[in-house]
Design a protein around this motif. Sequence first.
Motif, PDB file in Angstrom:
ATOM      1  N   ALA A  86       0.817  -1.209   0.000  1.00 13.56           N
ATOM      2  CA  ALA A  86       0.000   0.000   0.000  1.00 13.56           C
ATOM      3  C   ALA A  86       0.857   1.268   0.000  1.00 13.56           C
ATOM      4  N   LYS A  87       2.135   1.134   0.361  1.00 12.07           N
ATOM      5  CA  LYS A  87       2.999   2.320   0.412  1.00 12.07           C
ATOM      6  C   LYS A  87       3.411   2.798  -0.973  1.00 12.07           C
ATOM      7  N   LEU A  88       3.285   1.918  -1.962  1.00 13.07           N
ATOM      8  CA  LEU A  88       3.698   2.270  -3.329  1.00 13.07           C
ATOM      9  C   LEU A  88       2.470   2.519  -4.191  1.00 13.07           C
ATOM     10  N   ALA A  89       2.553   3.558  -5.015  1.00 10.71           N
ATOM     11  CA  ALA A  89       1.458   3.822  -5.948  1.00 10.71           C
ATOM     12  C   ALA A  89       1.284   2.645  -6.905  1.00 10.71           C
ATOM     13  N   THR A  90       2.402   1.981  -7.220  1.00 10.00           N
ATOM     14  CA  THR A  90       2.348   0.832  -8.133  1.00 10.00           C
ATOM     15  C   THR A  90       2.238  -0.479  -7.353  1.00 10.00           C
ATOM     16  N   GLY A  91       1.867  -0.386  -6.052  1.00 10.00           N
ATOM     17  CA  GLY A  91       1.995  -1.523  -5.151  1.00 10.00           C
ATOM     18  C   GLY A  91       1.098  -2.715  -5.434  1.00 10.00           C
ATOM     19  N   GLU A  92       0.102  -2.554  -6.291  1.00 11.39           N
ATOM     20  CA  GLU A  92      -0.765  -3.713  -6.536  1.00 11.39           C
ATOM     21  C   GLU A  92      -0.216  -4.631  -7.632  1.00 11.39           C
ATOM     22  N   ILE A  93       0.849  -4.148  -8.337  1.00 10.89           N
ATOM     23  CA  ILE A  93       1.423  -4.974  -9.405  1.00 10.89           C
ATOM     24  C   ILE A  93       2.918  -5.167  -9.199  1.00 10.89           C
ATOM     25  N   GLU A  94       3.486  -6.047  -9.996  1.00  9.71           N
ATOM     26  CA  GLU A  94       4.935  -6.173 -10.103  1.00  9.71           C
ATOM     27  C   GLU A  94       5.226  -6.625 -11.525  1.00  9.71           C
ATOM     28  N   VAL A  95       6.481  -6.528 -11.944  1.00 10.62           N
ATOM     29  CA  VAL A  95       6.822  -6.929 -13.315  1.00 10.62           C
ATOM     30  C   VAL A  95       7.749  -8.143 -13.250  1.00 10.62           C
ATOM     31  N   ARG A  96       7.263  -9.272 -13.774  1.00 12.61           N
ATOM     32  CA  ARG A  96       8.060 -10.504 -13.795  1.00 12.61           C
ATOM     33  C   ARG A  96       8.960 -10.453 -15.030  1.00 12.61           C
ATOM     34  N   CYS A  97      10.275 -10.392 -14.809  1.00 10.58           N
ATOM     35  CA  CYS A  97      11.197 -10.072 -15.902  1.00 10.58           C
ATOM     36  C   CYS A  97      11.975 -11.290 -16.378  1.00 10.58           C
ATOM     37  N   ASP A  98      12.217 -11.330 -17.681  1.00  9.35           N
ATOM     38  CA  ASP A  98      13.061 -12.373 -18.256  1.00  9.35           C
ATOM     39  C   ASP A  98      14.270 -11.780 -18.978  1.00  9.35           C
ATOM     40  N   THR A  99      14.355 -10.446 -18.956  1.00  9.89           N
ATOM     41  CA  THR A  99      15.460  -9.777 -19.627  1.00  9.89           C
ATOM     42  C   THR A  99      15.938  -8.617 -18.769  1.00  9.89           C
ATOM     43  N   ILE A 100      17.255  -8.489 -18.644  1.00  8.65           N
ATOM     44  CA  ILE A 100      17.809  -7.336 -17.931  1.00  8.65           C
ATOM     45  C   ILE A 100      19.075  -6.887 -18.636  1.00  8.65           C
ATOM     46  N   GLN A 101      19.213  -5.586 -18.758  1.00  3.50           N
ATOM     47  CA  GLN A 101      20.401  -5.003 -19.369  1.00  3.50           C
ATOM     48  C   GLN A 101      20.965  -4.013 -18.359  1.00  3.50           C
ATOM     49  N   ILE A 102      22.209  -4.185 -17.989  1.00  2.00           N
ATOM     50  CA  ILE A 102      22.839  -3.195 -17.114  1.00  2.00           C
ATOM     51  C   ILE A 102      23.373  -2.074 -17.990  1.00  2.00           C
ATOM     52  N   LEU A 103      22.716  -0.920 -17.951  1.00  2.00           N
ATOM     53  CA  LEU A 103      23.093   0.194 -18.823  1.00  2.00           C
ATOM     54  C   LEU A 103      24.293   0.952 -18.274  1.00  2.00           C
ATOM     55  N   ASN A 104      24.433   0.963 -16.952  1.00  2.00           N
ATOM     56  CA  ASN A 104      25.575   1.634 -16.340  1.00  2.00           C
ATOM     57  C   ASN A 104      25.706   1.192 -14.884  1.00  2.00           C
ATOM     58  N   LYS A 105      26.967   1.008 -14.487  1.00  5.50           N
ATOM     59  CA  LYS A 105      27.209   0.675 -13.086  1.00  5.50           C
ATOM     60  C   LYS A 105      27.289   1.964 -12.276  1.00  5.50           C
ATOM     61  N   SER A 106      27.328   1.818 -10.964  1.00 17.13           N
ATOM     62  CA  SER A 106      27.496   2.987 -10.095  1.00 17.13           C
ATOM     63  C   SER A 106      28.398   2.617  -8.939  1.00 17.13           C
ATOM     64  N   LYS A 107      29.277   3.555  -8.596  1.00 19.34           N
ATOM     65  CA  LYS A 107      30.014   3.387  -7.357  1.00 19.34           C
ATOM     66  C   LYS A 107      29.020   3.494  -6.192  1.00 19.34           C
TER      67      LYS A 107
END
Length: 588
Positions: A86-107
Amino acid sequence: MRTHTCGELRSRHLGQRVTLCGWVDTVRDHGGVIFIDLRDRYGVTQVIFDPNDSQQAWEDSQKTRGEYVIQVEGVVEARPGEMANAKLATGEIEVRCDTIQILNKSKTPPFPLDDKEAEKVTEDLRLTYRYLDLRRATMQENLRVRHQMSQSVRQYLDGADFTEVETPILTKSTPEGARDYLVPSRVVPGSFYALPQAPQQYKQLLMMAGVDRYFQIARCFRDEDLRADRQPEFTQIDIEMSFITPEDVYSLIDGLIANVMEAVGKGPVATPIPRLTYKDAMNRFGSDKPDVRFGMELVDVSAIFTGTDFKVFRQVIEQGGVVKAVNAKTLGGVPIRVMDDWTAVAKEWGLGGLAYIRCQDDGEWKSPIVKFFSDEEKAQLQNQLDIQPGDLVFFAADSRSVANKALGHLRLLAGDMAGVIDHSAFAFTWVTDFPLFEVGPDGKPIPVHHPFTASHPDDIDLLETDPGKMRAQAYDIVMNGVELGGGSIRIHDPEVQARIFQALRIPQAEIEDRFGHLIRALSFGAPPHGGIALGFDRFVMMVAGEDSIRDVIAFPKTQKAMDLMMNAPATVDAKQLRDVHINVDLVE
RNA sequence: GGGGGCGUAGCUCAAUUGGUUAGAGUCCCAGACUGUCGAUCUGGUUGUUGCGGGUUCGAGUCCCGUCGCUCCCGCCA
């Protein structure tokens, strides 16, 4: 690169295949399933990686860390039953992912970007890494509020037939007022531009140009020491109009404020905004920027104590001073320590001391001074100040101006301590009929506003006899006890303007040098005109509920006027200095 | 220009009258864990105590200077 933002997916998107981009806010790795909170300025969406969906994506998702920039692809799913957040506006859903691309790392960031944690971090660290600080939700929100307010100002003033005109940043030094920022000229050796403290003269000249209604969201520069609500560069909503009276300014600004507050969801603002004369503001609130969110007004009790046995009060009254009091309701039980602190404050503002009465719950008055009061005086005090059990009354006996000022400051402390200030409220008030001049110790008049301010029409002939008594056609707009802006009707008669300069004892040659262009312009058919300027940063600060304008300026300066991120100011090449004919010679 | 506050691990803080090897939480690193959302559990790394000097057998602690951040006064027509 993305089909949606991190703030927009809802149940209606169930089953859709989406691509999201953003920063890794947090990672929750359960060994099997991995949850990532993906963040952009629109919000946060939980994305989920499961080895059963894609071994490769699951493995890659394990490599992510905070502030990595990633792109993910997957299907919008409903969260199972009680797993909704309930704390998230998008809290009723989630995205089940099969692809991820790391566009940039961060220190690893130098400080936590979590809003609650980041607010405790020392400010210089936030300023050094301002681009990280600005990723935080509240800072993003502050930038948005600022944008909405400036948009609303433009839309409102455009609707009222104003023309937005830009005025020069490289302009001329005006020795009155604040210290100027100077810019050396390359082509005219030894000459300097000044950055504008305000577009004051330009906007008046635009009226003489027949622009009729001008505005600008103008950057201004003043080389003075900083405060929580003061930066060396700041932004004004600058407005000027022809053929007007103060009433035209009041109604325009009433509408502007109501419109802006509405635009940021802080409305409605009741209009017309109430008005106080300068005199009333000082007498009732002890300030020319009264906080009218609460009462505890100053009461003049001099009449009660004329001829009193209490020497301190009697002598002040005999010498032409006043005795004023504030009933700080409900504070009768404050410890002596607080009264000692307040006494110190009172002394800072010029009082000899602070007399007070603590009225206990049983009605008994505890006070070092009541023993000097007659029963009659006590009864009148009780009556005039409405003293009830549990109240605290404090007194100032001094000249009217010192008493007002000191009690004005103490009133704010009392209001704060009593908790009677509604911090969600926005209380506006106009302060009108400012004096035109303060009179210096040598009898020299000093403009309260600026030397182009028109006097009240009935008062002009006091100029040579009693300038301190002259009322100006000048006004301030005040918000929650903070000066939001001010303005005036200007002088449009060149002879009157010349008389003012003379009264200010500016030598003739200097008048010609500094203001010759303005007097000349007035002499070519200048229309009656006037205007106002509002401090935009302060306005945004208060709407955003911040305590410092630095929190509503994208890249603010420190108290020493440094930009810690860019490391400005800085030394420059010898060649650059030669180009502008500058020879640096640092003196002790 | 003046007054107050602060400066110890990446971050937030602790450290008795001046006393042994400067600690905690968090972050970070490694491992474990398939429903968390401040994840959890186990283990581990991290220090010019802002900088310089002084007093002392001994200084994070006391003194002097200096730098930085911050609040206020002055200043901000």
